[in-house]
Design a protein around this motif. Structure first.
Motif, mmCIF file in Angstrom:
data_model
loop_
_atom_site.group_PDB
_atom_site.id
_atom_site.type_symbol
_atom_site.label_atom_id
_atom_site.label_comp_id
_atom_site.label_asym_id
_atom_site.label_seq_id
_atom_site.Cartn_x
_atom_site.Cartn_y
_atom_site.Cartn_z
ATOM 1 N N TYR A 1 0.814 -1.215 0.000
ATOM 2 C CA TYR A 1 0.000 0.000 0.000
ATOM 3 C C TYR A 1 0.851 1.269 0.000
ATOM 4 C CZ TYR A 1 -4.479 -2.367 0.472
ATOM 5 O OH TYR A 1 -5.604 -3.122 0.229
ATOM 6 N N GLN A 2 2.139 1.130 -0.336
ATOM 7 C CA GLN A 2 3.002 2.302 -0.418
ATOM 8 C C GLN A 2 2.479 3.273 -1.476
ATOM 9 O OE1 GLN A 2 7.130 -0.158 0.598
ATOM 10 N NE2 GLN A 2 7.070 1.217 -1.145
ATOM 11 N N GLY A 3 2.305 4.532 -1.092
ATOM 12 C CA GLY A 3 1.885 5.567 -2.033
ATOM 13 C C GLY A 3 0.392 5.719 -2.219
ATOM 14 N N ILE A 4 -0.407 4.968 -1.456
ATOM 15 C CA ILE A 4 -1.854 5.022 -1.695
ATOM 16 C C ILE A 4 -2.451 6.377 -1.305
ATOM 17 C CG2 ILE A 4 -2.539 4.125 0.570
ATOM 18 C CD1 ILE A 4 -4.793 2.592 -0.914
ATOM 19 N N GLY A 5 -1.792 7.080 -0.390
ATOM 20 C CA GLY A 5 -2.328 8.373 0.036
ATOM 21 C C GLY A 5 -2.478 9.361 -1.100
ATOM 22 N N SER A 6 -1.448 9.459 -1.945
ATOM 23 C CA SER A 6 -1.498 10.398 -3.069
ATOM 24 C C SER A 6 -2.570 10.006 -4.073
ATOM 25 C CB SER A 6 -0.132 10.468 -3.767
ATOM 26 O OG SER A 6 0.233 9.193 -4.281
ATOM 27 N N VAL A 7 -2.777 8.694 -4.215
ATOM 28 C CA VAL A 7 -3.772 8.211 -5.176
ATOM 29 C C VAL A 7 -5.192 8.518 -4.721
ATOM 30 C CG1 VAL A 7 -4.716 6.151 -6.269
ATOM 31 C CG2 VAL A 7 -2.266 6.408 -6.044
ATOM 32 N N VAL A 8 -5.470 8.259 -3.443
ATOM 33 C CA VAL A 8 -6.811 8.525 -2.918
ATOM 34 C C VAL A 8 -7.167 10.002 -3.060
ATOM 35 C CG1 VAL A 8 -8.210 8.569 -0.823
ATOM 36 C CG2 VAL A 8 -6.834 6.562 -1.344
ATOM 37 N N LEU A 9 -6.195 10.863 -2.742
ATOM 38 C CA LEU A 9 -6.453 12.301 -2.825
ATOM 39 C C LEU A 9 -6.722 12.751 -4.257
ATOM 40 C CD1 LEU A 9 -3.779 13.722 -0.338
ATOM 41 C CD2 LEU A 9 -6.262 13.560 0.003
ATOM 42 N N GLY B 1 -14.641 11.726 -10.312
ATOM 43 C CA GLY B 1 -15.839 12.549 -10.444
ATOM 44 C C GLY B 1 -15.813 13.369 -11.717
ATOM 45 N N LEU B 2 -14.630 13.926 -12.024
ATOM 46 C CA LEU B 2 -14.467 14.715 -13.244
ATOM 47 C C LEU B 2 -14.646 13.849 -14.483
ATOM 48 C CD1 LEU B 2 -13.679 17.407 -14.592
ATOM 49 C CD2 LEU B 2 -11.276 16.723 -14.351
ATOM 50 N N PHE B 3 -14.116 12.624 -14.439
ATOM 51 C CA PHE B 3 -14.236 11.722 -15.588
ATOM 52 C C PHE B 3 -15.696 11.403 -15.891
ATOM 53 C CE2 PHE B 3 -14.823 7.532 -17.395
ATOM 54 C CZ PHE B 3 -13.968 7.549 -18.495
ATOM 55 N N ALA C 1 -16.739 5.770 -27.525
ATOM 56 C CA ALA C 1 -15.283 5.907 -27.591
ATOM 57 C C ALA C 1 -14.878 7.376 -27.517
ATOM 58 C CB ALA C 1 -14.758 5.270 -28.883
ATOM 59 N N SER C 2 -15.582 8.230 -28.229
ATOM 60 C CA SER C 2 -15.255 9.663 -28.244
ATOM 61 C C SER C 2 -15.531 10.306 -26.887
ATOM 62 C CB SER C 2 -16.076 10.376 -29.327
ATOM 63 O OG SER C 2 -15.797 9.849 -30.604
ATOM 64 N N ALA C 3 -16.652 9.936 -26.279
ATOM 65 C CA ALA C 3 -17.001 10.504 -24.977
ATOM 66 C C ALA C 3 -16.001 10.085 -23.904
ATOM 67 C CB ALA C 3 -18.406 10.067 -24.579
ATOM 68 N N SER C 4 -15.599 8.822 -23.911
ATOM 69 C CA SER C 4 -14.641 8.344 -22.914
ATOM 70 C C SER C 4 -13.264 8.962 -23.124
ATOM 71 C CB SER C 4 -14.540 6.818 -22.949
ATOM 72 O OG SER C 4 -14.074 6.367 -24.212
ATOM 73 N N ALA C 5 -12.869 9.168 -24.376
ATOM 74 C CA ALA C 5 -11.578 9.800 -24.657
ATOM 75 C C ALA C 5 -11.569 11.251 -24.179
ATOM 76 C CB ALA C 5 -11.282 9.730 -26.150
ATOM 77 N N THR C 6 -12.679 11.952 -24.394
ATOM 78 C CA THR C 6 -12.790 13.338 -23.927
ATOM 79 C C THR C 6 -12.703 13.407 -22.405
ATOM 80 O OG1 THR C 6 -14.215 13.897 -25.813
ATOM 81 C CG2 THR C 6 -14.247 15.395 -23.926
ATOM 82 N N ALA C 7 -13.389 12.492 -21.745
ATOM 83 C CA ALA C 7 -13.368 12.461 -20.284
ATOM 84 C C ALA C 7 -11.983 12.115 -19.760
ATOM 85 C CB ALA C 7 -14.388 11.441 -19.777
ATOM 86 N N GLU C 8 -11.283 11.230 -20.454
ATOM 87 C CA GLU C 8 -9.943 10.820 -20.017
ATOM 88 C C GLU C 8 -8.943 11.962 -20.114
ATOM 89 O OE1 GLU C 8 -7.937 8.517 -17.942
ATOM 90 O OE2 GLU C 8 -9.683 7.536 -18.831
ATOM 91 N N LEU C 9 -9.061 12.780 -21.151
ATOM 92 C CA LEU C 9 -8.174 13.941 -21.282
ATOM 93 C C LEU C 9 -8.317 14.870 -20.080
ATOM 94 C CD1 LEU C 9 -8.499 14.884 -25.064
ATOM 95 C CD2 LEU C 9 -6.420 14.160 -23.878
ATOM 96 N N ALA C 10 -9.542 15.036 -19.616
ATOM 97 C CA ALA C 10 -9.780 15.902 -18.462
ATOM 98 C C ALA C 10 -9.229 15.295 -17.183
ATOM 99 C CB ALA C 10 -11.279 16.175 -18.321
ATOM 100 N N SER C 11 -9.472 14.010 -16.954
ATOM 101 C CA SER C 11 -9.053 13.388 -15.702
ATOM 102 C C SER C 11 -7.537 13.202 -15.614
ATOM 103 C CB SER C 11 -9.746 12.037 -15.522
ATOM 104 O OG SER C 11 -9.310 11.112 -16.491
ATOM 105 N N LEU D 1 -5.230 15.243 -16.315
ATOM 106 C CA LEU D 1 -4.591 16.434 -15.757
ATOM 107 C C LEU D 1 -4.490 16.345 -14.235
ATOM 108 C CD1 LEU D 1 -6.303 19.212 -17.922
ATOM 109 C CD2 LEU D 1 -3.903 18.478 -18.022
ATOM 110 N N VAL D 2 -5.449 15.660 -13.627
ATOM 111 C CA VAL D 2 -5.434 15.471 -12.175
ATOM 112 C C VAL D 2 -4.624 14.232 -11.803
ATOM 113 C CG1 VAL D 2 -6.878 15.143 -10.131
ATOM 114 C CG2 VAL D 2 -7.690 16.571 -12.016
#
Length: 304
Positions: free
Chosen positions: A51-59, A66-68, A91-101, A103-104
């Motif tokens: 579980y090393q590093g899980i803190g950064s992932v959860v945050l 939610g953004l995706f 496919a197009s909708a999921s790709a658009t959502a992935e570009l946004a997520s 960044l986070v």
């Protein structure tokens, strides 16, 4: 609002339950582990510090998920008005959502993967592994290093989601159609989660296997971010960044084509499990929240 909340609940569930498998996959793909342990993978796959590093992932994944889903549902509605086949819409909708997520997700991925390969002697202190990884990154240009491998992350996630979501939507629609033909109309919360989970698991396993080469390149790139010896121009990149083409050639020279599928079974396995939990929880939570919002709490519990 219910879409954002359902996505956050789904992300947290997956992070906690399948994170150890992701840690094993990262170690198995790591150049440092390959160099240190050679062809033996026993040390790399040891069940310690999973579980090393899980803190950064959860945050990061809570807002990213939610953004995706918010973007995906909106894009699916907008793109669905165009004269396109449903598979192209998804496919197009999921790709658009992935570009946004992405960044986070990119900075969290860099911190997570560097935390996942910290050695035992570096994890004996009580300091968070995520914090230790941040300190390594902060030794150089932290803001820039946090986006190391962003293009590789996008190159992996876009085709992954573009493959997974059309398959997922098709399998889910097929399952509900079969159920409708048997004369059943009411959809319970639990059943909704199970149908979505089974559909997502199969779709995720296929998409994960196909996109493993880009995942291997992404992992290698992100793990160079915290190396103190990474200086301007090393590895074919500028400002200490390693070019994806340089990493690709390095992987091929080390192990040939087989090297691009290192960790494919781990990735397919945890993605199948993670996708099943992720989208199953998302669909179930979304239905429950919508019914609750409509004042149908009693029916929800009856349906469960």
């Amino acid at each position: 609002m219910e879409i954002y909340a359902a996505g956050a609940v789904a992300a947290f569930t997956v992070d906690v339950l399948v994170y150890p498998l992701d840690t094993l996959k990262t170690r198995y793909q790591s150049q440092d582990y390959l160099s240190e342990y050679g062809t033996s993978s026993r040390k790399a796959l040891a069940p310690r510090g999973l579980y090393q590093g899980i803190g950064s992932v959860v945050l990061a994944t809570l807002p990213a998920a939610g953004l995706f889903f918010s973007t995906y549902e909106k894009a699916k509605t907008v793109i669905g008005n165009l004269p396109l086949h449903q598979s192209l819409v998804h496919a197009s909708a999921s790709a658009t959502a992935e570009l946004a997520s992405c960044l986070v997700l990119a900075p969290a991925e860099v911190m997570k993967q560097n935390a996942q390969i910290l050695r035992e002697d570096r994890t004996t202190s009580r300091t968070s592994t995520s914090l230790q990884a941040w300190r390594q990154l902060a030794a150089g240009n932290a803001p820039r290093r946090l986006f190391t491998g962003y293009t590789a992350l996008v190159a992996r996630n876009l085709p992954f989601t573009a493959l997974q979501f059309p398959i997922f939507e098709h399998l889910r629609s097929w399952a509900w159609e079969r159920r409708r033909q048997r004369g059943s109309q009411e959809r319970g919360v639990l059943e909704t989660g199970l149908v979505a989970g089974a559909s997502a698991g199969g779709a995720g396993a296929v998409a994960a296997w196909v996109t493993t080469p880009s995942d291997v390149v992404k992992t290698r790139m992100m793990l160079t971010a915290a190396r103190p010896g990474c200086r301007s121009g090393e590895g074919g990149g500028k400002n200490g960044r390693v070019a994806s083409w340089t990493v690709t050639r390095q992987i091929y020279n080390e192990r040939g084509l087989v090297g691009f599928f290192r960790g494919a079974l781990f990735r397919s396995g945890w993605t199948a499990l993670g996708s099943s939990l992720y989208l199953g929880t998302y669909d179930g939570a979304k239905l429950w929240l919508r019914r609750r919002k409509s004042g149908m709490d009693g029916d929800d519990w009856a349906a469960l």
